[in-house]
Design a protein around this motif. Sequence first.
Motif, short mmCIF file in Angstrom:
data_model
loop_
_atom_site.label_atom_id
_atom_site.label_comp_id
_atom_site.label_asym_id
_atom_site.label_seq_id
_atom_site.Cartn_x
_atom_site.Cartn_y
_atom_site.Cartn_z
N MET A 194 5.20 22.02 2.93
CA MET A 194 4.67 22.16 2.55
C MET A 194 2.52 22.13 2.50
N VAL A 195 1.92 23.36 2.20
CA VAL A 195 0.15 22.98 2.67
C VAL A 195 -0.69 23.24 1.36
N VAL A 196 -1.11 21.95 1.12
CA VAL A 196 -2.61 22.62 0.16
C VAL A 196 -3.14 23.05 1.33
N SER A 197 -3.83 24.14 0.70
CA SER A 197 -5.25 24.45 0.90
C SER A 197 -6.45 24.13 0.36
N PRO A 198 -7.83 24.19 1.08
CA PRO A 198 -8.99 24.00 -0.31
C PRO A 198 -9.10 24.96 -1.59
N SER A 214 -6.73 8.66 -2.40
CA SER A 214 -5.36 7.72 -1.23
C SER A 214 -4.78 6.67 -1.82
N LEU A 215 -5.12 5.94 -2.60
CA LEU A 215 -4.64 4.99 -3.09
C LEU A 215 -3.69 5.31 -3.54
N VAL A 216 -3.75 6.53 -5.12
CA VAL A 216 -2.70 7.25 -6.27
C VAL A 216 -2.19 8.00 -5.90
N ALA A 217 -2.34 9.43 -4.57
CA ALA A 217 -1.97 10.35 -4.25
C ALA A 217 -0.07 10.11 -3.58
N PRO A 218 0.11 8.75 -3.13
CA PRO A 218 1.37 8.75 -1.96
C PRO A 218 1.91 8.41 -3.32
N HIS A 225 0.19 -1.41 0.24
CA HIS A 225 0.30 -0.23 -0.38
C HIS A 225 0.29 0.98 0.56
N PRO A 226 0.99 2.03 -0.82
CA PRO A 226 1.13 3.43 -1.10
C PRO A 226 2.08 4.55 0.23
N ASN A 227 0.25 4.38 0.55
CA ASN A 227 -0.42 5.26 1.74
C ASN A 227 0.82 4.51 3.40
N THR A 228 0.73 3.55 3.31
CA THR A 228 0.76 2.56 5.00
C THR A 228 1.90 1.99 4.87
N GLY A 229 2.51 1.61 3.39
CA GLY A 229 3.59 0.64 3.33
C GLY A 229 3.53 -0.92 3.68
N GLU A 230 2.69 -1.01 4.26
CA GLU A 230 2.10 -1.98 4.59
C GLU A 230 1.59 -2.74 3.08
N THR A 231 1.52 -4.24 3.58
CA THR A 231 1.44 -5.21 2.25
C THR A 231 -0.37 -5.52 2.31
N VAL A 232 -0.72 -5.22 1.07
CA VAL A 232 -2.20 -5.96 1.08
C VAL A 232 -2.26 -6.61 0.21
N ALA A 233 -2.76 -8.12 0.88
CA ALA A 233 -3.08 -9.50 0.26
C ALA A 233 -4.62 -9.43 -0.58
N VAL A 234 -4.66 -10.05 -1.68
CA VAL A 234 -6.54 -9.63 -2.45
C VAL A 234 -6.80 -11.37 -1.45
N ASN A 235 -7.32 -10.73 -0.31
CA ASN A 235 -9.07 -11.48 0.13
C ASN A 235 -9.27 -12.92 -0.83
N ASN A 236 -10.25 -13.94 -0.25
CA ASN A 236 -10.20 -14.82 -1.02
C ASN A 236 -11.82 -14.97 -0.79
N LEU A 237 -12.51 -14.81 -1.73
CA LEU A 237 -14.57 -15.33 -0.85
C LEU A 237 -14.57 -16.39 -0.41
N THR A 296 -1.54 17.07 1.64
CA THR A 296 -1.28 17.89 2.45
C THR A 296 0.18 17.25 2.92
N GLU A 297 -0.98 16.23 3.69
CA GLU A 297 -0.52 15.01 4.23
C GLU A 297 0.59 14.71 3.47
N ILE A 298 0.39 14.19 2.51
CA ILE A 298 1.92 13.04 1.35
C ILE A 298 2.12 14.41 1.09
N ALA A 299 2.59 15.36 0.58
CA ALA A 299 2.33 16.49 0.08
C ALA A 299 3.99 16.38 1.15
N LYS A 300 3.72 16.16 2.46
CA LYS A 300 5.15 16.55 3.34
C LYS A 300 5.59 15.93 3.20
N SER A 301 6.14 14.59 2.81
CA SER A 301 6.23 13.72 3.20
C SER A 301 7.97 13.93 2.31
#
Length: 510
Positions: A209-213, A412-416, A59-71, A199-204
């Motif tokens: 950096m602050v992106v305002s509304p 949240s997925l593509v921004a990081p 996951h580009p935001n958390t850095g955690e491994t995200v596995a596909v879950n089997n239904l 903003t949170e991602i740009a700070k990396s």
Amino acid sequence: MNNHQEIETAKNGAFNKFLNTVEKIGNKLPHPFMLFFYLTLILVAISFILGVMNASVIHPNTGETVAVNNLLSKEGVRYILGNTLTNFTGFAPLGLVLTMMLGIGLSERVGLFSALMTKAIIKTPKRIVTFMVVFIGILGNIASDAAFVVIPPLAALVFLSLGRHPLAGLAAGLAGAGIGFTANILVAGTDALLSGITTEIAKSIDSEMVVSPLDNWFFMSASTFLLAFLGAIVTDKIVEPRLGTYNGEKKADLHELTPLENKALRNTGIAALLFIGFILVLMFIPNSPLLNDDGTLLRSPFLSGIVPILFAFFLVTGITYGMSVKKIEKIADVPNLMAEAIRDLSSYIVLIFMIGQFIGYFNWTNIATWMAVHLANILTAINLTNVFAIVLFTLLVAVLSLFIISGSALWSLVAPIFVPTFMLLGYHPAFVQLAYRIGESSTNMVTPLNQYFAIILGFMLIYNKRAGIGTLMSLMIPYTIIFLIAWILLMLVFVMFNIPIGPGVHYLLK
């Protein structure tokens, strides 16, 4: 060329033949309930295959491994059995639609909307009606998702009252409220939500950096007028000629309002002003419950609670008008009229049961995350450094938006991945966010995965009993193509002439 010849020419054009093909093929699809049932079976099979393959991504935001879950795994079967009810009752649009239709349905049945439109149509030049419908649709995103429920059916009634095809009005309203969702001349909740993530991602990359509304405000304000103008042209020159003459049973009655109806409208106007005044007083009193703790409107209870506020507004105005014209004579008439409005949604409620299951399963499997990360990585690997990379990014988002409907979830997925990448290439994160908003908004009304697709289809069936998924897609495709192209060209104009996209914000970092 007479009107009949114009209609035949429109229907025989190459582009309209393509739209006719889309409609024909789309309408051969199974009933939406069965379509989502089959899609759910396919989703189960795909999740099984990817699960066996141990498919996963970082996951580009958390850095955690995200596995596909089997239904079909033990956990998957437990999820299905344990969440069937919550996937249905917890489906967010269900509550929104039912709540809004209680208020809107009451107002419609007492004749308020008909009287308002008759009054407005008599006073409004017909040549600007289409522009105003699309323009109001775009402004409607200030009310968030409520715009999808309110604006398209009202736009259909406006066109019907003018003797025009109601589906053309519905399409124009939906183009503004849906495809133009991210644009506005006002700062809306979308601006606050996306800028916070950016903003949170740009700070990396830049801790200051602050992106305002407000950072996309200039561009989105210009977009509002451009899209409204183009939406009117698409409606008048492509969509409505293709639909032809409406021969439905419901006919418009443009008679002058009676003295009683005019008095009722005056009473309703007073009630509306009192309601709005009450809300404004609540907003400006010290420690207002409608504002944030810091006293601002952004991310406030007012914006998050706009649906119950709108419900109360329609209730107050509907009851006032109904009592004034004697259609509400006792208090029991109110719930009876509201019940009549809900009966019209019975087929939608049945459909939502299956859609809720599919979307719940789709989110649980993490297939959306798996797809987005892999597709994003492909674009990143191209390693382009000019503005064409931004255009490709916009097109990628337009494709991803067909599968991941939530704008904030997709960002949240593509921004990081893309915000840091483009910042290192010298682009301002607010500009990357702007490019994202163009792609995400342009295609979100041509996918059956959109949670409001079924709602709009229900509105369409009022005027065309044979309407199907293909009908709706063929109506929306012209707006999608024109809006996406025009939006990208407008973005390039801002780049070429270095026009600020917001107060003090340009496309490049200083």
